[in-house]
Design an enzyme around this catalytic site. Sequence first.
Site, PDB file in Angstrom:
ATOM      1  N   ASN A   1       0.861  -1.183   0.000  1.00 15.72           N
ATOM      2  CA  ASN A   1       0.000   0.000   0.000  1.00 15.72           C
ATOM      3  C   ASN A   1       0.900   1.236   0.000  1.00 15.72           C
ATOM      4  O   ASN A   1       2.113   1.140   0.166  1.00 15.72           O
ATOM      5  CB  ASN A   1      -0.980  -0.013   1.180  1.00 15.72           C
ATOM      6  CG  ASN A   1      -0.266  -0.031   2.515  1.00 15.72           C
ATOM      7  OD1 ASN A   1       0.630   0.758   2.776  1.00 15.72           O
ATOM      8  ND2 ASN A   1      -0.674  -0.953   3.385  1.00 15.72           N
TER       9      ASN A   1
ATOM     10  N   ASP B   1       0.964  -8.373   1.433  1.00 17.67           N
ATOM     11  CA  ASP B   1       1.706  -7.308   2.109  1.00 17.67           C
ATOM     12  C   ASP B   1       1.937  -7.667   3.575  1.00 17.67           C
ATOM     13  O   ASP B   1       3.068  -7.626   4.072  1.00 17.67           O
ATOM     14  CB  ASP B   1       0.930  -5.991   1.964  1.00 17.67           C
ATOM     15  CG  ASP B   1       1.697  -4.762   2.423  1.00 17.67           C
ATOM     16  OD1 ASP B   1       2.925  -4.847   2.622  1.00 17.67           O
ATOM     17  OD2 ASP B   1       1.062  -3.703   2.567  1.00 17.67           O
TER      18      ASP B   1
ATOM     19  N   THR C   1      -4.926  -7.525  -7.188  1.00 17.68           N
ATOM     20  CA  THR C   1      -6.073  -8.407  -7.445  1.00 17.68           C
ATOM     21  C   THR C   1      -6.739  -8.939  -6.187  1.00 17.68           C
ATOM     22  O   THR C   1      -7.750  -9.619  -6.272  1.00 17.68           O
ATOM     23  CB  THR C   1      -5.672  -9.591  -8.348  1.00 17.68           C
ATOM     24  OG1 THR C   1      -4.701 -10.402  -7.667  1.00 17.68           O
ATOM     25  CG2 THR C   1      -5.124  -9.113  -9.676  1.00 17.68           C
TER      26      THR C   1
END
Length: 182
Positions: free
Chosen positions: A34, A44, A128
């Site tokens: 992010n 992440d 995605t």
Amino acid sequence: MATRHSARRKDAQLDIVVGDITRLALDAIVNAANATLRGGGGVDGAIHRAAGPGLLTECRAFGGCETGDAKMTLGYGLPARHVIHAVGPVWRGGGADEDALLSACYRRAIVLAAEHGLKSIAFPAISTGIYGFPAARAAPLAVGAVLEALDAHGSLSHVVFCCFSEGSAAHHHDAFRHHGLL
């Protein structure tokens, strides 16, 4: 982690695998980051957890990253030597330049790898997951951007598309076929 599909192009081997990107022992893995670069959910969060606190400390020093760009850190507790944090776009229906921004973050990751003399890299299916980018649309953009960047910055000899599911791998397989790799 078994390779699902493999292709050879010029001097680079391109593979599609289904598995956990945090377990790949390559020069770099790419984090679907992010803009804050401070960890989050999905891949992440998994990368930040596996790398340990040093990764977050190094990421904080960047002060964030723009969508479509990428930053590189050490791999810390990961088997990969480096992490390239690529910030993909949030899907907003296709009218907010999402395709160009997604392609840009893949290209930027290849450029960073080339600038640092890296030979191997693995990408997740950026944007995605929680960002909602349609996987069938993202895969050909990702493969196309990587191929374009390899043409311009050909230092990489191995590129892995590390998919989180068989469905994602099937989209990447279709993208390989679309780009004449199969």
